[in-house]
Design a protein around this motif. Structure first.
Motif, PDB file in Angstrom:
ATOM      1  N   PHE A  86       0.804  -1.216   0.000  1.00 20.67           N
ATOM      2  CA  PHE A  86       0.000   0.000   0.000  1.00 20.67           C
ATOM      3  C   PHE A  86       0.838   1.268   0.000  1.00 20.67           C
ATOM      4  O   PHE A  86       0.287   2.378   0.008  1.00 20.67           O
ATOM      5  CB  PHE A  86      -0.940   0.000   1.210  1.00 20.67           C
ATOM      6  N   GLY A  87       2.163   1.138  -0.041  1.00 20.16           N
ATOM      7  CA  GLY A  87       3.046   2.289  -0.170  1.00 20.16           C
ATOM      8  C   GLY A  87       3.009   3.262   0.998  1.00 20.16           C
ATOM      9  O   GLY A  87       2.987   4.475   0.793  1.00 20.16           O
ATOM     10  N   TRP A  88       3.032   2.741   2.239  1.00 15.16           N
ATOM     11  CA  TRP A  88       2.972   3.598   3.405  1.00 15.16           C
ATOM     12  C   TRP A  88       4.306   4.291   3.665  1.00 15.16           C
ATOM     13  O   TRP A  88       5.381   3.713   3.464  1.00 15.16           O
ATOM     14  CB  TRP A  88       2.594   2.794   4.651  1.00 15.16           C
ATOM     15  N   SER A  89       4.248   5.510   4.166  1.00 15.27           N
ATOM     16  CA  SER A  89       5.446   6.216   4.621  1.00 15.27           C
ATOM     17  C   SER A  89       5.783   5.773   6.044  1.00 15.27           C
ATOM     18  O   SER A  89       5.026   5.030   6.680  1.00 15.27           O
ATOM     19  CB  SER A  89       5.215   7.725   4.588  1.00 15.27           C
ATOM     20  N   ASP A  90       6.934   6.236   6.561  1.00 14.11           N
ATOM     21  CA  ASP A  90       7.318   5.882   7.932  1.00 14.11           C
ATOM     22  C   ASP A  90       6.303   6.394   8.942  1.00 14.11           C
ATOM     23  O   ASP A  90       5.988   5.712   9.928  1.00 14.11           O
ATOM     24  CB  ASP A  90       8.705   6.464   8.256  1.00 14.11           C
ATOM     25  N   VAL A  91       5.791   7.589   8.721  1.00 13.96           N
ATOM     26  CA  VAL A  91       4.807   8.148   9.651  1.00 13.96           C
ATOM     27  C   VAL A  91       3.500   7.363   9.580  1.00 13.96           C
ATOM     28  O   VAL A  91       2.865   7.088  10.610  1.00 13.96           O
ATOM     29  CB  VAL A  91       4.569   9.637   9.351  1.00 13.96           C
ATOM     30  N   GLN A  92       3.070   6.988   8.371  1.00 12.47           N
ATOM     31  CA  GLN A  92       1.849   6.188   8.238  1.00 12.47           C
ATOM     32  C   GLN A  92       2.004   4.828   8.908  1.00 12.47           C
ATOM     33  O   GLN A  92       1.081   4.341   9.560  1.00 12.47           O
ATOM     34  CB  GLN A  92       1.494   6.010   6.758  1.00 12.47           C
ATOM     35  N   LEU A  93       3.180   4.231   8.757  1.00  9.09           N
ATOM     36  CA  LEU A  93       3.440   2.941   9.415  1.00  9.09           C
ATOM     37  C   LEU A  93       3.397   3.099  10.936  1.00  9.09           C
ATOM     38  O   LEU A  93       2.803   2.269  11.636  1.00  9.09           O
ATOM     39  CB  LEU A  93       4.800   2.399   8.973  1.00  9.09           C
ATOM     40  N   GLY A  94       4.014   4.172  11.444  1.00 13.10           N
ATOM     41  CA  GLY A  94       3.981   4.404  12.881  1.00 13.10           C
ATOM     42  C   GLY A  94       2.576   4.607  13.410  1.00 13.10           C
ATOM     43  O   GLY A  94       2.212   4.102  14.474  1.00 13.10           O
ATOM     44  N   ALA A  95       1.762   5.347  12.656  1.00 18.88           N
ATOM     45  CA  ALA A  95       0.374   5.567  13.082  1.00 18.88           C
ATOM     46  C   ALA A  95      -0.428   4.264  13.050  1.00 18.88           C
ATOM     47  O   ALA A  95      -1.266   4.013  13.930  1.00 18.88           O
ATOM     48  CB  ALA A  95      -0.278   6.603  12.183  1.00 18.88           C
ATOM     49  N   VAL A 452       9.087   7.364  16.511  1.00 14.37           N
ATOM     50  CA  VAL A 452      10.110   6.685  15.699  1.00 14.37           C
ATOM     51  C   VAL A 452       9.905   7.007  14.229  1.00 14.37           C
ATOM     52  O   VAL A 452      10.869   7.283  13.488  1.00 14.37           O
ATOM     53  CB  VAL A 452      10.066   5.163  15.944  1.00 14.37           C
ATOM     54  N   GLY A 453       8.645   6.985  13.777  1.00 18.75           N
ATOM     55  CA  GLY A 453       8.381   7.323  12.382  1.00 18.75           C
ATOM     56  C   GLY A 453       8.807   8.735  12.038  1.00 18.75           C
ATOM     57  O   GLY A 453       9.382   8.979  10.963  1.00 18.75           O
ATOM     58  N   LEU A 454       8.566   9.685  12.924  1.00 15.57           N
ATOM     59  CA  LEU A 454       9.002  11.061  12.685  1.00 15.57           C
ATOM     60  C   LEU A 454      10.520  11.161  12.638  1.00 15.57           C
ATOM     61  O   LEU A 454      11.082  11.852  11.763  1.00 15.57           O
ATOM     62  CB  LEU A 454       8.451  11.976  13.790  1.00 15.57           C
ATOM     63  N   CYS A 455      11.196  10.489  13.572  1.00 16.40           N
ATOM     64  CA  CYS A 455      12.665  10.524  13.583  1.00 16.40           C
ATOM     65  C   CYS A 455      13.248   9.946  12.302  1.00 16.40           C
ATOM     66  O   CYS A 455      14.193  10.496  11.714  1.00 16.40           O
ATOM     67  CB  CYS A 455      13.201   9.767  14.801  1.00 16.40           C
ATOM     68  N   LEU A 456      12.688   8.833  11.839  1.00 19.00           N
ATOM     69  CA  LEU A 456      13.199   8.200  10.621  1.00 19.00           C
ATOM     70  C   LEU A 456      12.929   9.060   9.390  1.00 19.00           C
ATOM     71  O   LEU A 456      13.770   9.144   8.476  1.00 19.00           O
ATOM     72  CB  LEU A 456      12.556   6.821  10.451  1.00 19.00           C
ATOM     73  N   GLN A 457      11.768   9.699   9.351  1.00 13.41           N
ATOM     74  CA  GLN A 457      11.407  10.468   8.164  1.00 13.41           C
ATOM     75  C   GLN A 457      12.216  11.761   8.051  1.00 13.41           C
ATOM     76  O   GLN A 457      12.569  12.170   6.944  1.00 13.41           O
ATOM     77  CB  GLN A 457       9.913  10.787   8.197  1.00 13.41           C
ATOM     78  N   PHE A 458      12.544  12.383   9.174  1.00 17.41           N
ATOM     79  CA  PHE A 458      13.216  13.684   9.128  1.00 17.41           C
ATOM     80  C   PHE A 458      14.709  13.626   9.423  1.00 17.41           C
ATOM     81  O   PHE A 458      15.434  14.574   9.135  1.00 17.41           O
ATOM     82  CB  PHE A 458      12.543  14.655  10.110  1.00 17.41           C
ATOM     83  N   SER A 459      15.217  12.508   9.978  1.00 17.98           N
ATOM     84  CA  SER A 459      16.640  12.419  10.312  1.00 17.98           C
ATOM     85  C   SER A 459      17.357  11.283   9.604  1.00 17.98           C
ATOM     86  O   SER A 459      18.561  11.105   9.802  1.00 17.98           O
ATOM     87  CB  SER A 459      16.817  12.234  11.833  1.00 17.98           C
ATOM     88  N   GLY A 460      16.641  10.521   8.796  1.00 13.57           N
ATOM     89  CA  GLY A 460      17.276   9.386   8.138  1.00 13.57           C
ATOM     90  C   GLY A 460      17.282   8.169   9.041  1.00 13.57           C
ATOM     91  O   GLY A 460      16.995   8.241  10.239  1.00 13.57           O
ATOM     92  N   GLU A 461      17.672   7.018   8.427  1.00 12.94           N
ATOM     93  CA  GLU A 461      17.565   5.770   9.174  1.00 12.94           C
ATOM     94  C   GLU A 461      18.492   5.723  10.386  1.00 12.94           C
ATOM     95  O   GLU A 461      18.049   5.543  11.522  1.00 12.94           O
ATOM     96  CB  GLU A 461      17.853   4.576   8.247  1.00 12.94           C
ATOM     97  N   ARG A 462      19.784   5.864  10.176  1.00 16.65           N
ATOM     98  CA  ARG A 462      20.734   5.675  11.281  1.00 16.65           C
ATOM     99  C   ARG A 462      20.523   6.717  12.379  1.00 16.65           C
ATOM    100  O   ARG A 462      20.411   6.373  13.557  1.00 16.65           O
ATOM    101  CB  ARG A 462      22.172   5.718  10.754  1.00 16.65           C
ATOM    102  N   ASN A 463      20.499   7.995  12.032  1.00 15.44           N
ATOM    103  CA  ASN A 463      20.304   9.030  13.045  1.00 15.44           C
ATOM    104  C   ASN A 463      18.914   8.948  13.687  1.00 15.44           C
ATOM    105  O   ASN A 463      18.755   9.233  14.872  1.00 15.44           O
ATOM    106  CB  ASN A 463      20.508  10.415  12.428  1.00 15.44           C
TER     107      ASN A 463
END
Length: 537
Positions: A86-95, A452-463
């Motif tokens: 369904f092509g979810w973003s990190d924030v959508q997955l977190g929600a 976690v979804g917000l952190c991944l979307q705005f800071s990249g995976e590792r950070n």
């Protein structure tokens, strides 16, 4: 009888948590009471605790179905998950992961009102049935994102009654000397369910598609609910197959001989407490208490902060580990599921052992209950917080898995210090306070995945992972400080409970000083009616 009335143990004027008047005498009395049980008899309280454990097992399987089915697989894997389909973003997955917990938290306080109208046994069973139905509806709602969120919200709503019902049944069924162990065994079902659900869900996902995960666990929940109707019982007095000797043992030993809110008790039970419970059963809060004074009570504040800190780390890894292991550590979906089982097997072991050791130390009188709760909470929480923060800085997948396994596993030591403390200080309001603490513990369930979804979307995976792990560490260490400094051994009582205690103490001392026999009403309130307490109903 006159000797019993003329020479009773003098009650303490404090309102501290109960402390046995004689540890060795209590142990001998427990052995004597159950010596009359038939050979080969399976104690019904053990059967009920076992079914509660399996109910928790099933509920966690349904709860975690989304974590595996919606995870983001590693690059190059051609496995279809909900996120990729369904092509979810990190924030959508977190929600989507957090929607369950948003519903879960909703009924924690109203469940006390529900328990006044529905027995704990029936409400627990209805919760599992409702969660099973909405789990099986999830694949049908998945193409419509907001409908999916609603289905997961309703699934969490149904499961929201489970822990308050479990707490009420543990208090009703367990003698005081077995209470921490019973609670640990019941809650171990959650860890067993997690350890079983993550690898089995990964296997279903790889071989039969993500939809099979929801169908299998939904059917499993309905099967458990059918068995529960035959084996479960809200109280031992209502169980059709319980032996008279076991019933007498539970009735006599589930409250300790001490000065308690609502009356004074003896090892034979407390008629006055039962009378006051019936009279106050229509109240949501302790008499004379508002929600503000209840939440700000020192015991409630310490328990709520401990639950929030413990569950933030627990839910962060519970919801996010499959995605972290696949996308960050580069593990295959099935490998990620297998490695996810290790931490929760260790968590199960440490929780069970800690509960048994805590009960043993307390029953032998080696230390106070409050000291045990503080020691176990810090021993589990502080190392787990530090280890979680260090995971973001290691390069090796093996090292990261070992650190996560130890962190989650050692967190089981903190369980006894968290939830057993809640029961210690809740008195007759166990369902209400356990539900309130569970609200605080569930809030991280929907906040953490979204963060976690917000952190991944705005800071990249590792950070992004580093930032989320540092948040978990900070919250865990802060909870240690608040619990150690703020936990008290004072029961939560209302103003009316306090008035009852003061009146009974004055009357008690008046008759003791005059060497007179107490009136019947005061005698019942102070020492209980022995003939009543030892007649199985």
């Amino acid at each position: 009888d006159s000797d019993i009335v003329r020479n009773p143990p003098l009650p303490s004027p404090s309102r501290r948590c109960p402390s046995p008047f004689s540890r060795s005498a209590r142990a001998r009395e427990e052995l004597r009471m159950e010596s009359d049980l038939p050979r080969g008899y399976v104690k019904r309280r053990h059967m009920v605790v076992g079914m509660l454990m399996m109910g928790n097992f099933v509920s966690y399987c349904m709860r975690l179905s989304m974590s595996t089915a919606a995870q983001k697989p590693r690059k190059g894997d051609h496995i279809q998950t909900m996120s990729t389909e369904f092509g979810w973003s990190d924030v959508q997955l977190g929600a989507a992961l957090g929607a369950f917990y948003a519903g879960y938290v909703f009924l924690q306080i109203p469940v006390r009102w529900m328990l006044r109208r529905i027995s704990a046994k029936n409400l627990f069973g209805l919760g599992i049935i409702g969660a099973s139905i909405f789990t099986m509806l999830t694949p049908l709602c998945a193409p419509y994102y907001y409908l999916l969120l609603l289905a997961r919200f309703c699934c969490g709503l149904a499961e929201g009654v489970t822990y308050p019902c479990m707490a009420k049944m543990v208090v009703s069924w367990s003698p005081v000397s077995e209470r921490t162990t019973a609670l640990s065994v019941c809650s171990a079902g959650a860890y067993m369910g997690t350890a079983a659900a993550l690898p089995s869900s990964a296997s279903f996902l790889s071989n039969f598609g993500w939809r099979s995960v929801f169908y299998v666990y939904g059917v499993l929940g309905l099967a458990w609910a059918g068995l529960w109707q035959f084996i479960g019982s809200a109280t031992p007095e209502k169980h059709p197959w319980i032996a008279a000797a076991e019933l007498v043992h539970i009735q006599a030993m589930r409250s300790e001989g001490s000065f308690k809110s609502g009356g004074l008790s003896s090892p034979t039970g407390n008629v006055q407490v039962a009378r006051e419970d019936r009279r106050l059963q229509n109240r949501m809060l302790p008499p004379g208490m508002t929600w503000r004074t209840f939440v700000c009570h020192p015991a409630a504040r310490a328990g709520i902060c401990a639950a929030f800190g413990y569950c933030w780390i627990f839910y962060t890894m519970l919801s996010e580990y499959p995605s972290f292991a696949s996308s960050m550590l580069g593990l295959h979906v099935q490998s990620a599921g297998i490695t996810a089982a290790g931490p929760y097997i260790l968590l199960w072991i440490t929780t069970t052992i800690t509960g048994w050791v805590s009960d043993s130390l307390i029953s032998r009188g080696w230390t106070s209950r409050l000291i045990i709760r503080k020691i176990t909470f810090v021993m589990g929480m502080a190392p787990a917080s530090v280890l979680i923060a260090s995971v973001g800085y290691v390069e090796s997948a093996t090292t990261a898995i070992v650190l996560i396994t130890i962190a989650i596993g050692i967190g089981g030591i903190a369980f006894s210090g968290t939830w057993a403390y809640v029961l210690d200080v809740s008195g007759k309001y166990s369902a209400l306070f356990y539900a309130t603490a569970n609200v605080a513990g569930t809030i991280p369930g929907f906040l953490s995945p979204f963060l976690v979804g917000l952190c991944l979307q705005f800071s990249g995976e590792r950070n992004g992972w580093k930032q989320s792990f540092w948040v978990s560490c900070s919250i865990g260490l802060a909870a240690c400080v608040v619990f150690c400094l703020g936990a008290v051994d004072t029961e939560i009582v209302g103003l009316e409970d306090t008035d009852i205690q003061d009146q009974e103490r004055d009357e008690y001392l008046h008759h003791i000083l005059k060497d007179e026999k107490l009136p019947d009403e005061a005698s019942d309130g102070l020492f209980g009616n022995q003939s009543t307490q030892f007649e199985p109903s």
